[in-house]
Design a protein around this motif. Structure first.
Motif, PDB file in Angstrom:
ATOM      1  N   ARG A  90       0.839  -1.199   0.000  1.00 10.60           N
ATOM      2  CA  ARG A  90       0.000   0.000   0.000  1.00 10.60           C
ATOM      3  C   ARG A  90       0.873   1.248   0.000  1.00 10.60           C
ATOM      4  NH1 ARG A  90      -5.365   0.413   1.194  1.00 10.60           N
ATOM      5  NH2 ARG A  90      -5.392  -1.681   2.122  1.00 10.60           N
ATOM      6  N   VAL A  91       0.499   2.249  -0.797  1.00 12.70           N
ATOM      7  CA  VAL A  91       1.201   3.540  -0.813  1.00 12.70           C
ATOM      8  C   VAL A  91       0.819   4.305   0.450  1.00 12.70           C
ATOM      9  CG1 VAL A  91       1.537   5.711  -2.024  1.00 12.70           C
ATOM     10  CG2 VAL A  91       1.122   3.620  -3.332  1.00 12.70           C
ATOM     11  N   LEU A  92       1.816   4.648   1.271  1.00 14.34           N
ATOM     12  CA  LEU A  92       1.544   5.385   2.507  1.00 14.34           C
ATOM     13  C   LEU A  92       2.158   6.774   2.527  1.00 14.34           C
ATOM     14  CD1 LEU A  92      -0.162   4.587   4.990  1.00 14.34           C
ATOM     15  CD2 LEU A  92       0.437   2.634   3.576  1.00 14.34           C
ATOM     16  N   ALA A  93       3.230   7.000   1.785  1.00 10.24           N
ATOM     17  CA  ALA A  93       3.836   8.330   1.759  1.00 10.24           C
ATOM     18  C   ALA A  93       4.205   8.693   0.330  1.00 10.24           C
ATOM     19  CB  ALA A  93       5.058   8.389   2.666  1.00 10.24           C
ATOM     20  N   LEU A  94       3.913   9.949  -0.027  1.00  8.00           N
ATOM     21  CA  LEU A  94       4.082  10.460  -1.386  1.00  8.00           C
ATOM     22  C   LEU A  94       5.285  11.397  -1.462  1.00  8.00           C
ATOM     23  CD1 LEU A  94       0.316  11.406  -1.902  1.00  8.00           C
ATOM     24  CD2 LEU A  94       1.440   9.267  -2.578  1.00  8.00           C
ATOM     25  N   PRO A  95       5.738  11.715  -2.676  1.00  7.83           N
ATOM     26  CA  PRO A  95       6.849  12.659  -2.809  1.00  7.83           C
ATOM     27  C   PRO A  95       6.567  13.971  -2.080  1.00  7.83           C
ATOM     28  CG  PRO A  95       6.397  11.603  -4.900  1.00  7.83           C
ATOM     29  CD  PRO A  95       5.301  11.175  -3.972  1.00  7.83           C
ATOM     30  N   GLY A  96       7.538  14.403  -1.303  1.00  2.00           N
ATOM     31  CA  GLY A  96       7.392  15.640  -0.538  1.00  2.00           C
ATOM     32  C   GLY A  96       6.909  15.431   0.884  1.00  2.00           C
ATOM     33  N   ASP A  97       6.335  14.283   1.187  1.00  5.57           N
ATOM     34  CA  ASP A  97       5.875  14.004   2.551  1.00  5.57           C
ATOM     35  C   ASP A  97       7.056  13.841   3.499  1.00  5.57           C
ATOM     36  OD1 ASP A  97       3.182  14.027   1.931  1.00  5.57           O
ATOM     37  OD2 ASP A  97       2.994  11.840   1.778  1.00  5.57           O
ATOM     38  N   VAL A  98       6.855  14.232   4.741  1.00 12.40           N
ATOM     39  CA  VAL A  98       7.779  13.917   5.823  1.00 12.40           C
ATOM     40  C   VAL A  98       7.076  12.876   6.688  1.00 12.40           C
ATOM     41  CG1 VAL A  98       9.083  14.771   7.798  1.00 12.40           C
ATOM     42  CG2 VAL A  98       8.773  16.224   5.780  1.00 12.40           C
ATOM     43  N   VAL A  99       7.658  11.685   6.777  1.00 10.90           N
ATOM     44  CA  VAL A  99       6.986  10.578   7.442  1.00 10.90           C
ATOM     45  C   VAL A  99       7.909   9.943   8.473  1.00 10.90           C
ATOM     46  CG1 VAL A  99       7.649   8.994   5.576  1.00 10.90           C
ATOM     47  CG2 VAL A  99       5.755   8.389   7.078  1.00 10.90           C
ATOM     48  N   GLU A 100       7.323   9.518   9.577  1.00  3.71           N
ATOM     49  CA  GLU A 100       8.054   8.766  10.589  1.00  3.71           C
ATOM     50  C   GLU A 100       7.103   7.758  11.215  1.00  3.71           C
ATOM     51  OE1 GLU A 100       8.886  10.984  14.338  1.00  3.71           O
ATOM     52  OE2 GLU A 100       8.004  12.698  13.247  1.00  3.71           O
ATOM     53  N   MET A 101       7.663   6.797  11.953  1.00  2.20           N
ATOM     54  CA  MET A 101       6.862   5.806  12.668  1.00  2.20           C
ATOM     55  C   MET A 101       7.365   5.713  14.097  1.00  2.20           C
ATOM     56  SD  MET A 101       6.176   1.740  11.800  1.00  2.20           S
ATOM     57  CE  MET A 101       4.988   2.025  10.475  1.00  2.20           C
ATOM     58  N   ARG A 102       6.415   5.809  15.033  1.00  3.60           N
ATOM     59  CA  ARG A 102       6.728   5.724  16.451  1.00  3.60           C
ATOM     60  C   ARG A 102       5.813   4.683  17.080  1.00  3.60           C
ATOM     61  NH1 ARG A 102      11.657   7.654  16.500  1.00  3.60           N
ATOM     62  NH2 ARG A 102      11.826   9.772  15.656  1.00  3.60           N
ATOM     63  N   ASN A 103       6.428   3.605  17.581  1.00  2.00           N
ATOM     64  CA  ASN A 103       5.662   2.526  18.210  1.00  2.00           C
ATOM     65  C   ASN A 103       4.507   2.100  17.309  1.00  2.00           C
ATOM     66  OD1 ASN A 103       5.021   0.632  20.188  1.00  2.00           O
ATOM     67  ND2 ASN A 103       3.681   2.060  21.277  1.00  2.00           N
ATOM     68  N   GLU A 104       4.798   1.895  16.043  1.00  4.90           N
ATOM     69  CA  GLU A 104       3.853   1.397  15.038  1.00  4.90           C
ATOM     70  C   GLU A 104       2.897   2.472  14.519  1.00  4.90           C
ATOM     71  OE1 GLU A 104       3.929  -2.273  13.391  1.00  4.90           O
ATOM     72  OE2 GLU A 104       3.549  -2.712  15.506  1.00  4.90           O
ATOM     73  N   LEU A 150       1.074  -7.586  14.953  1.00  5.34           N
ATOM     74  CA  LEU A 150       1.471  -8.829  15.627  1.00  5.34           C
ATOM     75  C   LEU A 150       2.415  -8.466  16.770  1.00  5.34           C
ATOM     76  CD1 LEU A 150       2.246 -10.936  12.410  1.00  5.34           C
ATOM     77  CD2 LEU A 150       0.084 -10.841  13.675  1.00  5.34           C
ATOM     78  N   PRO A 151       1.878  -8.058  17.909  1.00  8.79           N
ATOM     79  CA  PRO A 151       2.721  -7.511  18.986  1.00  8.79           C
ATOM     80  C   PRO A 151       3.751  -8.473  19.539  1.00  8.79           C
ATOM     81  CG  PRO A 151       0.384  -7.046  19.373  1.00  8.79           C
ATOM     82  CD  PRO A 151       0.438  -8.029  18.240  1.00  8.79           C
ATOM     83  N   SER A 152       3.541  -9.782  19.391  1.00 11.24           N
ATOM     84  CA  SER A 152       4.423 -10.749  20.047  1.00 11.24           C
ATOM     85  C   SER A 152       5.654 -11.124  19.226  1.00 11.24           C
ATOM     86  CB  SER A 152       3.634 -12.023  20.382  1.00 11.24           C
ATOM     87  OG  SER A 152       3.178 -12.664  19.196  1.00 11.24           O
ATOM     88  N   ILE A 153       5.786 -10.610  18.002  1.00  9.94           N
ATOM     89  CA  ILE A 153       6.938 -10.978  17.191  1.00  9.94           C
ATOM     90  C   ILE A 153       7.865  -9.776  17.003  1.00  9.94           C
ATOM     91  CG2 ILE A 153       5.501 -12.660  15.969  1.00  9.94           C
ATOM     92  CD1 ILE A 153       5.771 -10.905  13.482  1.00  9.94           C
ATOM     93  N   MET A 154       9.122 -10.051  16.661  1.00 13.79           N
ATOM     94  CA  MET A 154      10.082  -8.984  16.401  1.00 13.79           C
ATOM     95  C   MET A 154       9.739  -8.299  15.077  1.00 13.79           C
ATOM     96  SD  MET A 154      12.295  -8.845  18.893  1.00 13.79           S
ATOM     97  CE  MET A 154      13.700  -8.006  18.151  1.00 13.79           C
ATOM     98  N   ALA A 155       9.761  -6.969  15.075  1.00 14.23           N
ATOM     99  CA  ALA A 155       9.454  -6.223  13.857  1.00 14.23           C
ATOM    100  C   ALA A 155      10.036  -4.818  13.976  1.00 14.23           C
ATOM    101  CB  ALA A 155       7.946  -6.163  13.624  1.00 14.23           C
ATOM    102  N   ARG A 156      10.116  -4.132  12.852  1.00 14.43           N
ATOM    103  CA  ARG A 156      10.615  -2.749  12.831  1.00 14.43           C
ATOM    104  C   ARG A 156       9.415  -1.815  12.989  1.00 14.43           C
ATOM    105  NH1 ARG A 156      14.886  -1.461   8.247  1.00 14.43           N
ATOM    106  NH2 ARG A 156      15.927  -3.056   9.490  1.00 14.43           N
ATOM    107  N   ARG A 157       9.237  -1.300  14.201  1.00 11.86           N
ATOM    108  CA  ARG A 157       8.055  -0.507  14.544  1.00 11.86           C
ATOM    109  C   ARG A 157       8.348   0.983  14.681  1.00 11.86           C
ATOM    110  NH1 ARG A 157       7.478  -5.469  17.483  1.00 11.86           N
ATOM    111  NH2 ARG A 157       5.565  -6.550  16.838  1.00 11.86           N
TER     112      ARG A 157
END
Length: 226
Positions: A90-104, A150-157
């Motif tokens: 899925r496309v979540l961020a477009l050109p020019g967007d400033v995006v980050e992820m914090r705790n999912e 999936l909170p119980s598995i290792m992932a990049r959140r």
């Protein structure tokens, strides 16, 4: 061989035109992994509009003309920038967007997405193993989609703020903790986009004797408006 081609030239022409149609106009894409659950399931086959974004030279990534721009929430197919494998995300961020992820949680242009848990199921991880999975409605701006955590598995959140360069896009899987997406393969150049996945054509339960899942036939894809 020449005699066979001459005798079956109509059939040969059909095959050539059909191949051109699939590589340049429209295609279908089987779903082989769980990275887009709960919206796409293994055994789904989706219809892909190859003219949604570009007109390309068949069998290449050479863009002849642009026909449209990806929108946030689109489900798209593309070639992986790491090894060329065809992926669907899925496309979540477009050109020019400033995006980050914090705790999912995604934060796009300073605006935090809204998350509402809608249920919990057990997710099969193969080899007879299952883990708890949270079903969540993710709302970004005026559109929303269902995602799975999936909170119980290792992932990049988590990742630090990044500005999306021109002609690049951030792709994430809906099954956020079980998806090899832009957090691992990097941003996706526009020229590697194949097309927009429009709807599920057909679906079969690959773990249930390949029985048809008729309730999924014709299901529309893409984020939903509020």
């Amino acid at each position: 061989m020449k005699n066979w081609v001459r005798a079956n030239k109509g059939f040969v022409a059909f095959l050539l035109l059909f191949g051109l149609f699939r590589t340049a106009v429209a295609d279908w894409n089987p779903i082989p992994t769980a990275s887009m659950r709960p919206n796409l399931l293994e055994g789904d086959v989706v219809f892909v509009n190859r003219l949604a974004f570009n007109v390309k030279v068949p069998l290449t990534d050479v863009v002849l003309a642009r026909t449209g721009e990806p929108q946030r929430g689109d489900v798209v197919t593309f070639s992986s920038p790491t090894d060329g494998t065809r992926l669907i995300k899925r496309v979540l961020a477009l050109p020019g967007d400033v995006v980050e992820m914090r705790n999912e949680h995604l934060i796009i242009n300073g605006q935090r997405a809204n998350y509402v848990q809608t249920g919990e199921v057990m997710e099969s991880m193969g080899d007879g193993k299952s883990v708890p999975a949270q079903r969540v409605t993710e709302t970004i701006g005026e559109r929303h989609q269902q995602i799975q955590l999936l909170p119980s598995i290792m992932a990049r959140r988590d990742f630090s703020p990044i500005t999306i360069p021109p002609d690049k896009f951030m792709m994430l899987g809906d099954n956020r903790d079980n998806s090899a997406d832009s957090r691992y393969i990097g941003l996706v150049p526009r020229k590697l986009l194949i097309g927009r996945a429009v709807r599920v054509l057909v679906s079969a339960d690959i773990e249930g004797n390949w029985m048809p899942r008729g309730d999924r036939f014709g299901k529309k894809l893409g984020a939903q408006p509020q």
